[in-house]
Every structure is written in C-alpha cells, then in structure tokens.
Design a protein around this motif. Structure first.
Motif, PDB file in Angstrom:
ATOM      1  N   ILE A 106      -6.958 -32.303 -12.984  1.00  0.00           N
ATOM      2  CA  ILE A 106      -5.668 -32.740 -13.506  1.00  0.00           C
ATOM      3  C   ILE A 106      -4.748 -33.262 -12.407  1.00  0.00           C
ATOM      4  N   THR A 107      -4.592 -32.504 -11.327  1.00  0.00           N
ATOM      5  CA  THR A 107      -3.602 -32.913 -10.334  1.00  0.00           C
ATOM      6  C   THR A 107      -3.972 -34.221  -9.643  1.00  0.00           C
ATOM      7  N   SER A 108      -5.260 -34.469  -9.467  1.00  0.00           N
ATOM      8  CA  SER A 108      -5.649 -35.729  -8.831  1.00  0.00           C
ATOM      9  C   SER A 108      -5.394 -36.916  -9.745  1.00  0.00           C
ATOM     10  N   MET A 109      -5.202 -36.652 -11.040  1.00  0.00           N
ATOM     11  CA  MET A 109      -4.927 -37.751 -11.965  1.00  0.00           C
ATOM     12  C   MET A 109      -3.603 -38.435 -11.644  1.00  0.00           C
ATOM     13  N   ALA A 110      -2.667 -37.676 -11.065  1.00  0.00           N
ATOM     14  CA  ALA A 110      -1.426 -38.305 -10.633  1.00  0.00           C
ATOM     15  C   ALA A 110      -1.695 -39.289  -9.503  1.00  0.00           C
ATOM     16  N   GLY A 111      -2.718 -39.007  -8.698  1.00  0.00           N
ATOM     17  CA  GLY A 111      -3.110 -39.945  -7.654  1.00  0.00           C
ATOM     18  C   GLY A 111      -3.632 -41.248  -8.221  1.00  0.00           C
ATOM     19  N   THR A 112      -4.248 -41.182  -9.395  1.00  0.00           N
ATOM     20  CA  THR A 112      -4.691 -42.410 -10.058  1.00  0.00           C
ATOM     21  C   THR A 112      -3.503 -43.295 -10.390  1.00  0.00           C
ATOM     22  N   TRP A 113      -2.457 -42.670 -10.922  1.00  0.00           N
ATOM     23  CA  TRP A 113      -1.230 -43.416 -11.209  1.00  0.00           C
ATOM     24  C   TRP A 113      -0.697 -44.049  -9.928  1.00  0.00           C
ATOM     25  N   MET A 114      -0.688 -43.284  -8.830  1.00  0.00           N
ATOM     26  CA  MET A 114      -0.199 -43.814  -7.555  1.00  0.00           C
ATOM     27  C   MET A 114      -1.043 -44.980  -7.074  1.00  0.00           C
ATOM     28  N   SER A 115      -2.352 -44.933  -7.342  1.00  0.00           N
ATOM     29  CA  SER A 115      -3.214 -46.000  -6.829  1.00  0.00           C
ATOM     30  C   SER A 115      -2.888 -47.347  -7.464  1.00  0.00           C
ATOM     31  N   ILE A 116      -2.329 -47.332  -8.675  1.00  0.00           N
ATOM     32  CA  ILE A 116      -1.881 -48.586  -9.278  1.00  0.00           C
ATOM     33  C   ILE A 116      -0.463 -48.922  -8.844  1.00  0.00           C
ATOM     34  N   VAL A 117       0.454 -47.987  -9.013  1.00  0.00           N
ATOM     35  CA  VAL A 117       1.871 -48.271  -8.771  1.00  0.00           C
ATOM     36  C   VAL A 117       2.147 -48.473  -7.282  1.00  0.00           C
ATOM     37  N   GLU A 118       1.616 -47.582  -6.440  1.00  0.00           N
ATOM     38  CA  GLU A 118       1.847 -47.705  -4.993  1.00  0.00           C
ATOM     39  C   GLU A 118       0.786 -48.568  -4.321  1.00  0.00           C
ATOM     40  N   GLY A 119      -0.425 -48.557  -4.872  1.00  0.00           N
ATOM     41  CA  GLY A 119      -1.498 -49.345  -4.283  1.00  0.00           C
ATOM     42  C   GLY A 119      -1.401 -50.803  -4.668  1.00  0.00           C
ATOM     43  N   PHE A 120      -1.782 -51.124  -5.901  1.00  0.00           N
ATOM     44  CA  PHE A 120      -1.756 -52.522  -6.335  1.00  0.00           C
ATOM     45  C   PHE A 120      -0.324 -53.041  -6.479  1.00  0.00           C
ATOM     46  N   GLY A 121       0.583 -52.197  -6.993  1.00  0.00           N
ATOM     47  CA  GLY A 121       1.977 -52.629  -7.143  1.00  0.00           C
ATOM     48  C   GLY A 121       2.735 -52.641  -5.840  1.00  0.00           C
ATOM     49  N   GLY A 122       2.246 -51.878  -4.852  1.00  0.00           N
ATOM     50  CA  GLY A 122       2.900 -51.845  -3.546  1.00  0.00           C
ATOM     51  C   GLY A 122       4.294 -51.239  -3.570  1.00  0.00           C
ATOM     52  N   MET A 123       4.560 -50.331  -4.515  1.00  0.00           N
ATOM     53  CA  MET A 123       5.909 -49.775  -4.619  1.00  0.00           C
ATOM     54  C   MET A 123       6.194 -48.827  -3.452  1.00  0.00           C
ATOM     55  N   ARG A 124       7.332 -49.029  -2.807  1.00  0.00           N
ATOM     56  CA  ARG A 124       7.813 -48.173  -1.729  1.00  0.00           C
ATOM     57  C   ARG A 124       9.343 -48.091  -1.833  1.00  0.00           C
ATOM     58  N   ILE A 125       9.918 -47.161  -1.085  1.00  0.00           N
ATOM     59  CA  ILE A 125      11.361 -47.153  -0.864  1.00  0.00           C
ATOM     60  C   ILE A 125      11.572 -47.562   0.592  1.00  0.00           C
ATOM     61  N   ILE A 126      12.238 -48.688   0.802  1.00  0.00           N
ATOM     62  CA  ILE A 126      12.482 -49.205   2.146  1.00  0.00           C
ATOM     63  C   ILE A 126      13.985 -49.347   2.327  1.00  0.00           C
ATOM     64  N   ASN A 127      14.519 -48.616   3.285  1.00  0.00           N
ATOM     65  CA  ASN A 127      15.962 -48.646   3.547  1.00  0.00           C
ATOM     66  C   ASN A 127      16.757 -48.416   2.265  1.00  0.00           C
ATOM     67  N   ASP A 128      16.339 -47.393   1.528  1.00  0.00           N
ATOM     68  CA  ASP A 128      17.023 -46.967   0.304  1.00  0.00           C
ATOM     69  C   ASP A 128      16.922 -47.989  -0.825  1.00  0.00           C
ATOM     70  N   THR A 129      15.992 -48.927  -0.706  1.00  0.00           N
ATOM     71  CA  THR A 129      15.831 -49.973  -1.711  1.00  0.00           C
ATOM     72  C   THR A 129      14.415 -49.942  -2.267  1.00  0.00           C
ATOM     73  N   LEU A 130      14.303 -50.105  -3.569  1.00  0.00           N
ATOM     74  CA  LEU A 130      12.999 -50.163  -4.218  1.00  0.00           C
ATOM     75  C   LEU A 130      12.298 -51.458  -3.834  1.00  0.00           C
ATOM     76  N   SER A 131      11.041 -51.329  -3.399  1.00  0.00           N
ATOM     77  CA  SER A 131      10.320 -52.488  -2.869  1.00  0.00           C
ATOM     78  C   SER A 131       8.937 -52.576  -3.503  1.00  0.00           C
ATOM     79  N   PHE A 132       8.462 -53.823  -3.694  1.00  0.00           N
ATOM     80  CA  PHE A 132       7.135 -54.064  -4.246  1.00  0.00           C
ATOM     81  C   PHE A 132       6.421 -55.142  -3.440  1.00  0.00           C
ATOM     82  N   GLU A 133       5.107 -54.960  -3.302  1.00  0.00           N
ATOM     83  CA  GLU A 133       4.237 -56.012  -2.760  1.00  0.00           C
ATOM     84  C   GLU A 133       3.039 -56.121  -3.694  1.00  0.00           C
TER      85      GLU A 133
END
Length: 768
Positions: free
Chosen positions: A682-709
């Motif tokens: 179960i807990t690793s399933m949240a990592g699956t979500w991250m692999s799309i949103v943070e991986g492919f979507g490139g979502m980060r917080i940079i200088n207090d701003t939401l960022s995507f690549e």
C-alpha cells in the motif's frame, strides 16, 4: 507480466476463469476497505481450498510476544499485530443438502470476478455443478460503505439451472479466527457475549492485553425473484460463533437472494457498554435505506474521490489500470477522517509487517495526501508523530540515549517500537530523518508554517539530539561518523557510514537549528514554551553544530561519487544484468549471508538521498550516481522503482522512466516479487503517484513557487492529474508537444513551466 490473468481494463480489476492456484492472489488484489475497516476478497461461501482469510478493524491490534533466538538489551518486548478480526461476511450455502464449495464442485464455468474501482464494489459470478449434479448460477456483489464506515453490504443470489432445488443459506458471524503470522499461537480474542434479535446477530469480544472492545454484527434479508420474503431463522449459537439458517424451495430459473449487512464498531469510537445498541441503530438505518440506495451513495462517494485524485492516461490501458489501482487502494486504506490512524504497509490486505506505521508514511505517502486531499489530512499525519514523541524518547532511552533524544520506531501502533529484527530495530535509524523531512516537505508544499512552532519544533529537537548523540568523532578521519547502521538498502546490515544516513543526520540537525532561530524571532511565545520544556542550552547547540559541520561522507575520488557505505567498493561489483534470472528474486533464492556480501541494492539508498535533496546536487552529479548505483539495484523493495522512475525522467531517460513506472504501478497486479498473495504494497502505491506527478509531470516547489517540467512517455498520447496547491485546484493535462494548465476557482496562480514564469488565471485554460 507475471500475473497475466488480470484483464487489462481502465476502471476494473477483472479475473476470468476459476483457478484454485490463484485464489489467494486474487484475495489480495481485490481487497476492500473504507479507512475504518477492510477485508481480503475471500469467498462468502465455504471454500476448502487454499485461502488466506482476513478481515481487519483500523486501530485494533495485539502485542504479540517477540520471538527471537536470544534476547538483547533494548529489544522490543512485543511485535504488534494487525489483528485478523471476527469474520462477518460468511454465508454457508447448501443445494439439496450438498454444500457449495468451489474446491469440490464437479465443474466451475463462466467464473468472473470484478473489483470496480470507479464505484467501489466487488462482484463475482459463476455457474457451478455440485457433486449431486445440481447446476446453479451464482451472482454476488459487496462493498464497504464510505459514507457509513461501520457497515458493509453483500447481495448473494443463486439460480438453479437444471432443476428445482432446495437452497439453504446460513449466514454467520465467526469469532474463532486467528492470525496466520501469530508468533506463539496466542488467543487474541475473548468473546464476551453473543446475542440475536429477529434477523440480527451480535458478538461482542475484546482483544487480549490491549483490551479493545469490538462488536461484530449482521442483519439478513431474503428475496425470491426480487420480492421480499419474511422468514424467521433457525439459530445456532456456539462458544465463538452464531449462525442463522434459512431454506427455500426454488424453482428452476428462479432466483433466491440473501442480502447481508454487517460490520464492526469498537470502543475506540463508542461507549463499550453501548456497542450492541449502536450496532442496532446502524443496521436499522442501512436496512431502511436498502442495498441499492446504499450502493448509490457508494458510487457518489467514490465519484467525489476520483474527481480530485484521478490520473488519466491515454493510449496505454495497462498503465492506466495500474495508477488507478494504486490510487484506489490508497483511498481504501486511509481517508484522513481519524487522526489516530496511519497508513500500514499492507493496509487492510494482509498481516505481514505487523505494525501500522513505518517511515513509508513520511517518505512516500504524505505527498499524495497533500496534493489530493485538504492539507489538514497531511497535517494529521504529522500530528500523529507529535503525539508519539514521548514514546520516541522512551525508545531512545532503552538504547542508552539521554536528554530527550528521540528515536522514532521502525514499526509501531502506539509510538512504542514493536519491530524485533535487531538489524532493523537498532540500526535502521534513518527513519528519524524521514519524519523530519516530512515536516519540511509539508511546509514547503502547503506554505503552512503553523505546525512547526506549535508541535513540530519539539519533534525536530528530539531528532537532532538523537543524531548528535549517535554520531561519534573519529580521530583517524578527523570527522564525525555514524557506525553500525542499516540504510534504506536492507541488503547491507551493520555497516559504517551509510551515506544516506549520514547525510540526512546532518540535514536534520541543520534544519532543527534553522527552525529554532525562526521560531525564536517570529513566534516568541511558542519559543519560550518549547525551550522551557526541552531545556536546550547553548553548550548543547554547539555540540550539534560540531557534528553537522564536520560529518563524514564516504567518497570515491576515481569515480567522483559518494559511496553507499565505507566498504561498498570491497564487494565483487557484478551488475544485476549479469545475474541469471533463475536466481531472482535473490531474497527468495539466496542465503542471507550471500546477500549481505553482494553489491545488490534492495531499494534506492544513495539515490533516495538524491531524491529528497535534489536541489543540493547538480544534474551531472545525479547522473553519475544514477549510472553507478542503478545497475546494482534489484528493486526487491516496493519502495525502490518509483524513485528511479522520477530520477530517470529528470535525466530525460524516458524509456527507463516508463519501465520503472510500470514496475511500481503494476508491482502487485503483475506480482513482480512473487508475493502478492500475502497482501498488497500500500505505502509504495503513493510512490506510483509520485512517479507520474513528480516524474513525468516534473512537479517541484522552487523558491516557494509550483514548478513543472512535463515529459511524456512514447507509449502515451496524453496524461492528466490534479493537485491541490495551497487550497487551489490545478489541473495539468500533458500531451505530445504541449501541456494545458487549468485553475479551478480562487485567485490567479503563478507557476513555473520549464523554468519560465506563467500566470494561470482562475477558471481559465493556459496552453504551454
């Protein structure tokens, strides 16, 4: 794929054809939960074949006596167990006196089982010929209500196919259950009372040692061809079980249906002397609603969840099925309604790992809940650890630490350590770092600093004290070192200077000191309250600074990389690609001695640090470390592939990123590690979500701003997701060549896309 019997489908997990060898796997994959209780997908009727019966009540546990070959000072006395709860789903079925048992039938045809993730229900249908040559068609549907989380409902129908038949239904409650993973075969439950009234039955029992009071209950209704039948049951009550019996002469082609409502309540939420009365009110309410109305409520509740948390993928049904399966199971496990609960590694799908809380929650789950729920849900998970701070200090004291140093448990139910493998309990101390990082991550994402002065600063001070005391000065190195640890890579035990552990220890101390200064300058009353409680002195702070400022990090000058630990290059560096497939997974094929001497990495270790602290390193540094460590990683931890997927995407290696994504999203569906029958990850399933949103979507917080690549795998046409960022809902839809951003309500939102500032106006669509 290994588990190829699961049919590709964007919204359902479907099994077609009955195969006794995969019953336990399907019981895991099609588990149900509603955050308050859960159950494996066991058959309602009797099944004499191999099965793993499991029902679970959130927050109810048993401290099973630790079983070890020898005792060491500091060992936890107990290994807390998620308890197998009394079984309420059972319905024994006889046809002309012959028991329906799929393991004993002459034939089972047209077997189909479906877990509908969109609407939150489980169905099963089949045609069976019994030993007495009577053929029947069976249809079942059941769900655990999200709206009324102490209730589940089952609709079970039988139609005689080749002759008239007498159908006997015997719904029951069974308190005579055990855990498969019991250490000493202890008795976990004590029955206090068994009662019945009309078509309702109740068993009140209590857990031994922990003294939880639980009422298990049921109510039954009958219908012939959808017309209600009034019937008074014959009742059999035993020491730990109660069963009703109903029988009906059913003509060929007619359908006899039993509806069973059941569930649990406990003294965690109600007066223990009122449990039966509360159960009667609950059963009366859902009976008045009826099965269909309750099911419609269920569909709407899941529609609301999916509206925020769904990730769509166009052009790849297996990838789509994988991510929805992960999101579905996460929501079945934890909804944030009860701040006393947490997210167990197996959720409500099995007993393995015992405790309800690991470092997985802070490292992997909090990002999912921050972005797909109200931020109060993630804050509750932080507060859960604050409530356990005193226990964390006690845990550290048992190991010889002093002065309020806090070591959070590797496994816990109530804050007390209950894991009993020495190389984990004593040595996998990096878990402290994930708890501190979660505080940082929550503030970084939500912008809400309130938790730190109110509660979090005390946690950070306790953790910093632990790290300062755990490190020792090496005269030979002229540095502070941390000896005798196990890092995230559990295939190396009792090693020195695990880079990840040393790095996060230094960071924790630095972060604690930063927040002491901030709270002192901006939250004076909180600062004075905390300082009077923790008695922090300037002398102690100077010791912190010495450790953090002079921490040792093993480094190889030739390769220009940080070493996972001091002795890593002493190993025989044979890559995973040179391992015969017949020897995988090594944790099932090799001796532990051989594993510990190998270079093979169970999960991301050094790379876990590069994931947490990505902005501390250049892309070139990440690439060097990825290229060195990934070839030695066997990914035999469910927590590993997601980190590699995110980092491969950042490096632009989309084929690798996609391969790791499939592995994390379909880890259980395809049974990569050949263990799904024990329960889901179960807990690793949240990592699956991250692999799309943070991986492919490139979502980060940079200088207090939401960022995507945004990047997109070649196999996909498009994908989309939503995030709740600081109480604003942003929808991201990535296609080949462009990405759409749409803001729901609120006020304008400034974001970065590929490093460039973009302003998204409320209720408008922006294409980049």
């Amino acid at each position: 794929m290994n588990n190829i019997y699961i049919q590709p489908n964007p919204w359902s997990i479907i099994e077609e054809g009955f195969d006794a060898t995969r019953v336990k796997s399907s019981e895991s994959l099609m588990s149900l939960g509603n955050g308050a209780m859960g159950q494996r997908a066991n058959f309602e009727e009797h099944y004499s074949g191999a099965t793993f019966q499991g029902s679970y009540v959130a927050g109810v546990y048993y401290p099973d006596k630790t079983r070890v070959g020898w005792w060491k000072n500091g060992y936890p006395e107990y290994f807390a167990k998620v308890l197998n709860a009394p079984n309420w789903i059972g319905i024994n079925v006889h046809v002309n006196g012959e028991q329906l048992d799929l393991a004993e039938c002459k034939s089972v045809e047209d077997f189909r089982r479906e877990l509908n993730m969109k609407e939150g229900w489980l169905s099963r249908s089949f045609t069976a010929t019994l030993k007495n040559d009577i053929t029947v068609k069976v249809n079942t549907k059941r769900f655990l209500s999200l709206n009324i989380d102490e209730i589940g409902a089952i609709e079970y129908s039988i139609t005689p196919v080749n002759s008239d038949a007498r159908i006997d239904y015997s719904p029951y409650l069974d308190n005579g259950i055990t855990n498969e993973d019991s250490n000493w075969d202890d008795k976990f439950w004590d029955v206090l009372s068994i009662d019945f009234e009309d078509n309702q039955a109740f068993i009140v029992s209590r857990t031994m040692k922990t003294d939880f009071y639980v009422c298990t209950y049921m109510k039954t209704e009958l219908a012939l061809n959808n017309k209600p039948i009034e019937a008074k049951p014959d009742v059999d009550a035993f020491k730990d079980m109660i069963s009703f019996s109903y029988n009906q002469e059913v003509a060929k082609g007619d359908t006899f249906t039993i509806t069973k409502y059941g569930g649990y309540n406990s003294d965690r939420n109600h007066d223990r002397n009122q449990l039966v009365d509360v159960a009667k009110k609950t059963l009366g309410h859902v009976s008045d609603l009826g099965f269909n109305a309750l099911l419609e409520q269920q569909k709407q509740a899941w529609a609301n969840i999916w509206n925020m948390s769904d990730i769509t993928i166009e052009g790849d049904v297996e990838a789509q099925q994988g991510i929805r399966f992960n999101i579905f199971q996460l929501n079945q496990t934890y909804l944030g309604k009860d701040a006393r609960l947490n997210i167990g590694p197996k959720g409500f799908t099995g007993e393995k790992y015992g405790g309800s809380t690991y470092w997985d929650t802070e490292a992997y789950c909090i990002p999912f809940y921050m972005a797909t729920k109200d931020q109060s849900v993630a804050k509750s998970l932080l507060e859960y650890r604050y409530e356990h701070l005193d226990k964390a200090i006690e845990n550290a004291e048992k190991l010889g630490f002093t002065n309020g140093a806090a070591l959070y448990p590797m496994v816990t139910m109530n804050g007390e350590e209950c894991h009993n493998e020495w190389e984990i309990t004593f040595e996998e101390i990096h878990r402290n770092g994930a708890i501190a990082f979660a505080i940082f991550n929550y503030h970084r994402y939500t912008g809400d600093y309130s938790y730190i002065p109110e509660k979090g600063l005390e946690v950070l001070i306790g953790i910093a004290r632990f790290w300062q005391q755990r490190a020792n000065f090496s005269t030979a190195k002229n540095k502070y070192v941390i000896l005798g640890v196990t890092g995230p890579n559990e295939y190396e035990n009792n090693i020195n200077n695990n880079w990840y552990t040393n790095y996060i220890a230094k960071w924790c101390i630095d972060y604690a000191m930063q927040n002491i200064d901030k709270v002192k300058s901006e939250y004076a009353s909180d600062y004075n309250r905390v300082m009077s409680k923790v008695n922090l002195t300037e002398d102690e702070l100077s010791k912190w600074k010495a450790v953090a400022g002079n921490m040792y990090f093993p480094f190889d000058e030739e390769r220009n990389i940080y070493l996972q630990q001091d002795g890593f290059l002493d190993k025989e560096l044979i890559t995973v690609s040179d391992l015969p497939k017949s020897e995988r997974p090594i944790n099932q094929k090799w001796s532990w001695d051989r594993i510990l001497r190998s270079p093979y990495i169970k999960q991301a270790d050094t790379l876990q640090g590069f994931y947490f602290f990505e902005d501390h390193f250049t892309d070139e540094e990440l690439e060097r470390h990825f290229d060195f460590y990934e070839p030695f990683t066997v990914h035999e931890s469910s927590l590993s592939p997601c980190v590699h997927s995110i980092q491969a995407a950042k490096l632009g290696r989309m084929d690798q990123a996609y391969e790791f994504y499939l592995r994390t999203s379909r880890l259980d569906l395809d049974d990569y590690n050949h263990e799904v029958e024990e329960g889901l990850h179960i807990t690793s399933m949240a990592g699956t979500w991250m692999s799309i949103v943070e991986g492919f979507g490139g979502m980060r917080i940079i200088n207090d701003t939401l960022s995507f690549e945004p990047k997109i795998p070649e196999q996909w046409e498009a994908y989309s997701f939503k995030v709740n960022f600081r109480n604003q809902i942003l929808r991201v839809n990535a296609c080949k060549g462009h990405t759409h951003f749409e803001l729901e309500g609120g006020h304008d939102l400034d974001i970065l896309v590929n490093g460039k500032p973009i302003t998204i106006t409320a209720n408008s669509l922006v294409t980049v």
